[in-house]
Design an enzyme around this catalytic site. Structure first.
Site, PDB file in Angstrom:
ATOM      1  N   VAL A 460     -31.314  13.456  -1.318  1.00 26.98           N
ATOM      2  CA  VAL A 460     -32.352  13.325  -2.338  1.00 26.98           C
ATOM      3  C   VAL A 460     -33.221  12.108  -2.061  1.00 26.98           C
ATOM      4  O   VAL A 460     -34.460  12.158  -2.175  1.00 26.98           O
ATOM      5  CB  VAL A 460     -31.721  13.236  -3.740  1.00 26.98           C
ATOM      6  N   HIS A 461     -32.611  10.993  -1.670  1.00 28.13           N
ATOM      7  CA  HIS A 461     -33.387   9.801  -1.338  1.00 28.13           C
ATOM      8  C   HIS A 461     -34.267  10.034  -0.110  1.00 28.13           C
ATOM      9  O   HIS A 461     -35.401   9.542  -0.048  1.00 28.13           O
ATOM     10  CB  HIS A 461     -32.460   8.609  -1.104  1.00 28.13           C
ATOM     11  N   GLU A 462     -33.747  10.768   0.854  1.00 22.38           N
ATOM     12  CA  GLU A 462     -34.555  11.078   2.035  1.00 22.38           C
ATOM     13  C   GLU A 462     -35.730  11.973   1.665  1.00 22.38           C
ATOM     14  O   GLU A 462     -36.824  11.858   2.248  1.00 22.38           O
ATOM     15  CB  GLU A 462     -33.676  11.761   3.097  1.00 22.38           C
TER      16      GLU A 462
END
Length: 524
Positions: A460-462
């Site tokens: 999700v952060h990527e």
């Protein structure tokens, strides 16, 4: 049903008409048949959905074998919301009396003086306190509007869950795993179908045709006591085998099955009510648009039937947090404009001038060093504006009493401690819906569930970095997953108990991580 040589009776495990149709809705009927077998005191039980009965019997057999308590442990009881204040809230007596309160004052005094210095330099060079103002133009030209619309769409797209639950509740979709469905099946069994008028020991005289229609009444004290007195492994094994094989049941076994179903119904009712003690907001009363909107506005990602609430709204407090939010955003814009934006533009010019990747990598250490301090400051300011100002203001408006949005993450000695304490709302969501669900649903080990949770969070952060830089590199995913071996290292004999060393390693990672990540995306 037509009669046969052995008299029988069709019994419906369907919902009887309720006094409140909005509570029960339409439920499909589940036919159950009790037949005399020709032998006194023995009855044959068959059901269209016999898996429900078999599952309950197997569960109780497992409890008996393992020696576990009879009280069922329901899902979604892993978290508990309590009345508490955030660490840096001026209303928190612990913070105001802290020996380190002076450092908090010093930090904000330094930030204010730095902002004055930025404004003075910009006025001297450009005749305006904002300088060239590129950051503001970029934000308000497109990014702020796109961010707002995206958040609005994402927020209201969750209304699909409410619509889905109402469709299931109305009976248009079948959700066999729904606890409420099982609960009312069991209640209807107890109230209508699975016994005879009178006591189960009152058997029809030999030769009587037809089965006497006995209904389950509220005889829990006597019936359940009789069941528990006979509930041992051998007895349950016999009962499970008879139900699964479709063998005739004796009157005492029908009696025991009655007590078991009543007890299971009570446990399901307790589980569906959860911690809902002061209101009647338990399922299905909570399937309302008002309840959905209430949850959406609350500063939490974990749904509960009931949250601790404050009595009133302190609008002065809301105004204070709102002013602090916009003030800190101004500081963040100033830091970005003066220290970060020039570095970013220098890397853009390198690519426009046609420098090779090897030539750009030679500038990598200098870009990294230029971004270290401004990114560290932006990191701290972003934490404060989101978890202290925005969430507290929203909590005050909605009277949400649990302000534990973060813990003392700055004292972390390992990355797993940081993951728990840095962002409590997201951590609670991942804990319940990823970590615990992967264990209960997919039967993963704790280690595998931990790995899956970290990996999902990293992905999700990527995805966020993909939206920002318009390219997929995987740098953030690799850096975030590298926390796992560091967590393992912190638990070794070498690091165990060495809190100072662990905290130094943690801060080195926080200090270099954001600037390293941004430098990689800019240079390569």
């Amino acid at each position: 049903m037509s009669s046969s040589e052995q008299s029988d009776s069709d019994l419906q495990l369907a919902s009887t008409p309720s006094d409140d149709p909005q509570v029960y809705g339409r439920r499909r009927s589940i036919p159950v048949k009790l037949q005399e077998t020709g032998q006194t005191g023995q009855y044959l039980l068959t059901a269209e959905d016999a898996e429900v009965l078999q599952e309950i019997l197997r569960h109780n057999l497992h409890l008996e074998r393992s020696g576990l308590p009879e009280k069922r442990r329901f899902r979604f009881r892993d978290l508990e919301f309590t009345r508490q204040l955030s660490t840096f809230d001026r209303q928190n007596p612990t913070f105001s009396s802290s020996e380190f309160h002076g450092f908090f004052t010093l930090f904000w005094l330094g930030v204010a003086l730095l902002l004055v210095k930025f404004a003075a330099n910009n006025w001297r060079s450009y005749g305006t306190i904002w300088g060239k103002n590129e950051i503001l133009r970029l934000m308000f030209r497109k990014d702020v509007l796109v961010l707002g619309l995206t958040d609005l769409v994402l927020c209201w797209s969750t209304a699909f869950c409410l619509a889905l639950q109402r469709v299931v509740f109305r009976g248009y979709l079948n959700w066999n795993g729904l606890g409420w469905t099982r609960l009312h099946q069991l209640k209807n069994q107890n109230e209508e179908d699975l016994a005879f008028k009178g006591k189960a020991s009152a058997v029809s005289p030999p030769g009587t045709q037809g089965i006497t229609d006995l209904r389950f009444k509220n005889r829990r004290d006597s019936e359940t006591k009789g069941f528990r007195g006979s509930r041992d492994t051998d007895y349950l094994l016999c009962l499970v085998k008879k139900v699964e094989d479709g063998a005739p049941l004796e009157a005492s076994q029908v009696n025991s099955l009655q007590g078991l179903l009543e007890r299971e119904s009570d446990l399901l009712s307790e589980g569906l009510k959860g911690r809902c003690s002061s209101t009647a907001n338990f399922y299905p009363h909570n399937l309302t648009l008002r309840n959905f909107c209430d949850f959406v506005t609350l500063p939490t990602l974990v749904y509960e039937l009931e949250y601790p609430r404050t009595e009133t709204v302190d609008w002065v407090y809301v105004a204070e947090k709102t002013a602090a939010t916009f003030g800190i955003i101004v500081v963040m814009i100033a830091v970005s404009q003066s220290w970060i934006y020039p570095v970013v533009m220098s890397t853009v010019r390198m690519k426009e001038e046609g420098l090779t990747a090897q030539q750009r990598l030679q500038e990598f250490p200098w870009v990294l060093s230029d971004l270290l301090f401004p990114f560290m400051m932006e990191y701290l300011l972003a934490f404060y504006v989101i978890w202290e100002c925005v969430l507290n203001a929203l909590a005050e408006i909605t009277r949400f009493a649990d302000r534990g949005f973060y813990a003392d993450w700055w004292n972390s000695v390992s990355w797993d401690q940081f993951a728990r304490d840095w962002n409590r709302p997201v951590h609670n969501f991942l804990l319940r819906h990823v970590y615990h669900s992967s264990i209960s649903t997919f039967h993963l080990s704790r280690l595998s569930a931990n790995l899956a949770t970290f990996f999902l969070s990293a992905c999700v952060h990527e995805l966020i970095m993909l939206c920002i830089f318009r390219r997929l590199r995987g740098y953030l995913l690799v850096l975030q997953m590298s926390q796992l071996p560091l967590v393992a290292l912190s638990r070794t004999r070498l690091m165990r108990g060495r809190r100072l060393v662990g905290n130094v390693v943690f801060w080195l990672g926080i200090f270099t991580g954001p600037s390293l990540l941004c430098s990689l995306y800019l240079i390569i």
